[in-house]
Design a protein around this motif. Structure first.
Motif, PDB file in Angstrom:
ATOM      1  N   HIS B 471       0.787  -1.391   0.063  1.00 18.70           N
ATOM      2  CA  HIS B 471      -0.110   0.042  -0.013  1.00 18.70           C
ATOM      3  C   HIS B 471       1.141   1.245  -0.083  1.00 18.70           C
ATOM      4  O   HIS B 471       0.666   2.025  -0.938  1.00 18.70           O
ATOM      5  N   GLU B 472       1.754   1.195   0.899  1.00 20.78           N
ATOM      6  CA  GLU B 472       2.662   2.439   1.088  1.00 20.78           C
ATOM      7  C   GLU B 472       3.505   2.688  -0.199  1.00 20.78           C
ATOM      8  O   GLU B 472       3.577   3.896  -0.720  1.00 20.78           O
ATOM      9  N   LEU B 473       3.773   1.709  -0.572  1.00 13.81           N
ATOM     10  CA  LEU B 473       4.854   1.664  -2.075  1.00 13.81           C
ATOM     11  C   LEU B 473       4.117   2.243  -3.159  1.00 13.81           C
ATOM     12  O   LEU B 473       4.475   3.207  -3.905  1.00 13.81           O
ATOM     13  N   ALA B 474       2.855   1.647  -3.158  1.00 13.77           N
ATOM     14  CA  ALA B 474       1.928   2.189  -4.119  1.00 13.77           C
ATOM     15  C   ALA B 474       1.644   3.602  -4.332  1.00 13.77           C
ATOM     16  O   ALA B 474       1.489   4.572  -5.184  1.00 13.77           O
ATOM     17  N   ARG B 475       1.274   4.008  -3.015  1.00 16.94           N
ATOM     18  CA  ARG B 475       0.868   5.449  -2.689  1.00 16.94           C
ATOM     19  C   ARG B 475       2.331   6.580  -3.071  1.00 16.94           C
ATOM     20  O   ARG B 475       2.116   7.311  -3.855  1.00 16.94           O
ATOM     21  N   GLU B 476       3.642   5.973  -2.538  1.00 13.41           N
ATOM     22  CA  GLU B 476       4.430   6.786  -3.040  1.00 13.41           C
ATOM     23  C   GLU B 476       5.009   6.895  -4.526  1.00 13.41           C
ATOM     24  O   GLU B 476       4.979   7.940  -5.327  1.00 13.41           O
ATOM     25  N   HIS B 477       4.612   5.803  -5.092  1.00 10.69           N
ATOM     26  CA  HIS B 477       4.867   5.569  -6.599  1.00 10.69           C
ATOM     27  C   HIS B 477       3.724   6.684  -7.239  1.00 10.69           C
ATOM     28  O   HIS B 477       4.377   7.107  -8.152  1.00 10.69           O
ATOM     29  N   LEU B 478       2.531   6.643  -7.049  1.00 10.87           N
ATOM     30  CA  LEU B 478       1.593   7.268  -7.622  1.00 10.87           C
ATOM     31  C   LEU B 478       1.892   8.778  -7.272  1.00 10.87           C
ATOM     32  O   LEU B 478       1.768   9.814  -8.153  1.00 10.87           O
ATOM     33  N   ALA B 479       2.264   9.413  -6.109  1.00  8.87           N
ATOM     34  CA  ALA B 479       2.761  10.408  -5.654  1.00  8.87           C
ATOM     35  C   ALA B 479       3.845  11.064  -6.389  1.00  8.87           C
ATOM     36  O   ALA B 479       3.742  12.044  -6.886  1.00  8.87           O
ATOM     37  N   LYS B 480       4.781  10.269  -6.921  1.00  3.37           N
ATOM     38  CA  LYS B 480       5.941  10.488  -7.854  1.00  3.37           C
ATOM     39  C   LYS B 480       5.347  10.913  -9.268  1.00  3.37           C
ATOM     40  O   LYS B 480       5.661  11.622  -9.978  1.00  3.37           O
ATOM     41  N   GLN B 481       4.298   9.772  -9.618  1.00  2.01           N
ATOM     42  CA  GLN B 481       4.022  10.049 -10.996  1.00  2.01           C
ATOM     43  C   GLN B 481       3.062  11.194 -11.134  1.00  2.01           C
ATOM     44  O   GLN B 481       3.344  12.178 -12.168  1.00  2.01           O
ATOM     45  N   ASP B 482       2.521  11.665  -9.952  1.00  5.17           N
ATOM     46  CA  ASP B 482       1.880  13.107 -10.044  1.00  5.17           C
ATOM     47  C   ASP B 482       2.822  14.238 -10.363  1.00  5.17           C
ATOM     48  O   ASP B 482       2.357  15.198 -10.747  1.00  5.17           O
ATOM     49  N   LYS B 483       4.119  14.144  -9.745  1.00  5.28           N
ATOM     50  CA  LYS B 483       4.884  15.194 -10.016  1.00  5.28           C
ATOM     51  C   LYS B 483       5.467  15.659 -11.248  1.00  5.28           C
ATOM     52  O   LYS B 483       5.428  16.789 -11.516  1.00  5.28           O
ATOM     53  N   HIS B 484       5.631  14.466 -11.755  1.00  4.51           N
ATOM     54  CA  HIS B 484       6.240  14.298 -13.288  1.00  4.51           C
ATOM     55  C   HIS B 484       4.989  14.951 -14.334  1.00  4.51           C
ATOM     56  O   HIS B 484       3.830  15.013 -14.196  1.00  4.51           O
TER      57      HIS B 484
END
Lengths: 223, 484
Positions: B471-484
């Motif tokens: 869950h945490e990894l997915a949230r981090e991953h999505l957050a990164k994607q949003d920045k790009h």
């Protein structure tokens, strides 16, 4: 309450509110895979019965007594138990009298209690008729009668059985229906599919466990 | 061969786990079972070479058994009426003690001293040999396999092949020691020795006992299948024949036995039919020259009505005792029949025994399975054995205050601690907030997991949570994607 009443009461209580399941017996499942053309029936029966060490001979209604005599000579059997009141018993007796020099025939004509020791210890072979056979499983149909009692096909080490070729049926279901078995069963009815056998030691098949060591079937082709 | 030397059977020692452990270390035993089970599986597969035909026949077999059970009390009464009309005396017994009492009273009425028995698993439930021996009555097994195990004071290890745990060499030594015959490993010769000994016994016996494969209500017929001829001998030679059977063995019509017979012999032995199919419908008639003067049938409940009371567990009673489930069971093949410590081993034993002796006496039975499903797949009457094992596992841990009394000995493995842990676990997994909180701490505190976690770490390394949850990894991953 008796044990019977208790058991039935418990079972009935468990079934409260349920209805018996319908009878949806599909006879095709026990007949269609097991049908044979008339000319194949002997071959099918023979294949299955020989696979379990049954000896099969093709003969005729007139010649079979002679064949029995010959087989007895080959095996050096000292006597033969017969059912004297049956038609085949009488035919064999007539042939024996005509020949004169054959091993003696013994008649099963009195209650077993009167000669049990002789049956067990001094009766090496027997001959019985059959009601026919079942090709699907390679089985003889035997209904013992007062004239031809049960132990004839069980105690003697060699059992000769007569089978009319026209009475080989396709499958067990057909036999039950055709002869209305459900309407009345005899004291004892048997299907016999070979000599007695066991594989109780290491799965190694051994013949001659408790019943006959040899089953010899004489098929009367013209009957 | 004195009566006394035949009596006691070896008592079962230890508990299931200890016995299993011991059996697993016995290479001879494992070889004996492995080769026998492999051969039985192959024979069955060859006998059912047409899968289409097999599956339709299994469905029919299941329907016939289910129909019979759906009207069991009526069929039992019809069976009794027809048998009585035919001259057979029918007795009913709720317990094995009652059944033994009935058998003993028949034997006493004839002042009988010697009993010869064809193969009967119900008589094993009753421990009939032992009970009769205590009364000074010899009860000798006549099935070759049963004869061998009785001679060695053992019990059957398989319901179809009682002596399958022994090899020819072991039988040879046994016959040499107990019967005083010359040592021979030749199976034909060994069988001829058995034949000789037992022929004398058939001749002498005052009473013959047998089981029943199918009891036909419509005609009042007892059908027995066998290859050896000992069943016919036991039911035809002695002046009295006593058949013992469970109340579930009844079928409605004579035609019902056609598919059941085919399923039974092909599943059990891979044979199209057994050497003898023996249909008994009455004692000797006045004009007949042989056969027993008296025929008795003892109908035994012994826990069957308990299984019957629950519509799911009732399917246990479909069983036609072919043994295919044990032949195909990876657990049975490795630990052998004696490890189960009861009359019926293997998968069917695990689901029927708890009704007979109470779940508390066999608490390990439901869990001694990998739930691989082989037993359910081969069962000729389609008993869902794996599902029933799972059900018994539930009954095994049912709280003592549960209002649902399903079976004797239920809840024998209930533990308050375990129940509490599961309750907490359920709560954690059904509340999103708690679950996230739990995930956060489980990952951060992962170094605190002990290296020894009970039975789990006997064969596995200790479970260690990952550094971050998915869950945490997915949230981090999505957050990164949003920045790009």
């Amino acid at each position: 309450m008796s044990a019977k009443q208790n058991i039935l009461a418990k079972l009935r209580k468990s079934l409260t509110g349920t209805t018996p399941l319908a009878d949806n017996f599909d006879e095709a499942l026990v007949t269609e895979p097991w049908r044979y053309a008339p000319e194949q029936r002997i071959a099918q029966l023979r294949k299955l019965m020989e696979a379990v060490h049954t000896e099969i001979h093709l003969t005729t209604a007139a010649d079979w007594p002679q064949r029995v005599a010959q087989l007895m000579r080959e095996r050096q059997l000292p006597s033969l138990l017969i059912a004297p009141a049956t038609a085949h018993g009488q035919q064999l007796t007539a042939y024996w009298q005509q020949c004169g020099d054959l091993p003696p025939l013994k008649a099963y004509d009195r209650p077993v209690e009167d000669w049990k020791a002789e049956l067990f210890n001094d009766t090496p072979a027997s001959l019985t008729g059959t009601l026919g056979a079942i090709a699907a499983t390679g089985s003889l149909i035997v209904w013992p009668t007062p004239q031809e009692p049960r132990l004839m096909s069980l105690v003697p080490p060699v059992h000769f059985a007569l089978l009319n070729a026209s009475e080989i049926h396709d499958n067990f279901y057909e036999v039950q229906q055709k002869f209305s078995w459900a309407a009345g069963m005899p004291t004892n009815a048997l299907l016999i599919s070979g000599p007695s056998k066991t594989a109780d030691i290491e799965q190694v098949l051994a013949y001659g466990a408790h019943g006959p060591k040899d089953l010899v079937v004489l098929i009367l082709e013209d009957r | 061969m004195s009566t006394q030397s035949l009596i006691p059977t070896v008592e079962v020692q230890d508990d299931f786990r200890a016995r299993a452990h011991k059996a697993l270390g016995d290479q001879q035993l494992r070889n004996n079972f492995r080769s026998a089970m492999d051969s039985l599986m192959t024979k069955r597969a060859v006998a059912f070479s047409d899968a289409h035909e097999r599956e339709h026949l299994r469905a029919l077999g299941n329907a016939i058994r289910a129909r019979a059970l759906s009207k069991l009390p009526d069929l039992l009464e019809q069976l009794e009426q027809n048998l009585t009309r035919n001259g057979v005396k029918v007795h009913w017994a709720e317990t094995v003690d009652e059944a033994n009492g009935i058998v003993l009273s028949i034997i006493r009425a004839h002042e009988a001293r010697q009993v010869i028995k064809g193969k009967s698993m119900v008589s094993e439930e009753m421990e009939m040999n032992h009970v009769l021996a205590e009364q000074g009555i010899e009860c000798l097994e006549s099935d070759m396999g049963e004869f061998i195990v009785q001679l060695d004071h053992e019990k059957p290890s398989h319901i179809i092949m009682p002596a399958i745990h022994k090899n020819a060499g072991q039988v040879a030594s046994l016959f040499h020691d107990k019967l005083g015959v010359e040592y021979t490993k030749d199976v034909d010769q060994l069988i001829q020795i058995g034949r000789r000994v037992l022929r004398e016994k058939f001749f002498e016996a005052d009473v013959g006992v047998s089981g029943v494969n199918f009891a036909v209500a419509e005609t009042g017929t007892l059908l027995l299948v066998e290859n050896e001829g000992n069943g016919r001998m036991s039911t035809t030679v002695p002046p009295v024949h006593i058949a013992v059977t469970g109340i579930e063995k009844v079928v409605e019509n004579l035609r019902d036995v056609v598919p059941l017979l085919s399923l039974l012999t092909r599943s059990a032995l891979g044979q199209p039919i057994t050497t003898y199919v023996n249909m008994i419908s009455g004692p000797r008639k006045a004009e007949e020259l042989d056969g027993p003067q008296e025929v008795h049938l003892v109908l035994l409940d012994n826990g069957r009505s308990q299984a019957f009371a629950d519509s799911e567990l009732r399917q246990t009673l479909n069983c036609i005792r072919c043994g295919a489930c044990m032949n195909h069971c990876p657990v049975y093949t490795r630990i052998g029949g004696h490890t189960y410590g009861e009359v019926y081993p293997g998968p069917i034993g695990k689901i029927i025994t708890p009704h007979m002796v109470g779940l508390a006496k066999v608490p390990d039975h439901p869990s001694a399975s990998s739930l691989c499903g082989a037993c359910g797949e081969v069962c000729p009457v389609k008993i869902p054995i794996p599902a029933l094992l799972r059900r018994l596992r539930e009954e095994n841990v049912k709280a003592p205050d549960s209002p649902h009394q399903v079976m004797r000995g239920q809840g024998s493995k209930y533990s308050r601690k375990e129940r509490m842990i599961w309750n907490v676990w359920t709560r954690l997994n059904t509340s999103p907030r708690l679950y996230r909180l739990f995930g956060f701490f489980a990952t951060r505190l992962r170094q605190l997991v002990p290296s020894n976690v009970g039975p789990w770490t006997q064969n596995h390394s200790a479970p260690k949570p990952a550094a971050r949850s998915l869950h945490e990894l997915a949230r981090e991953h999505l957050a990164k994607q949003d920045k790009h």
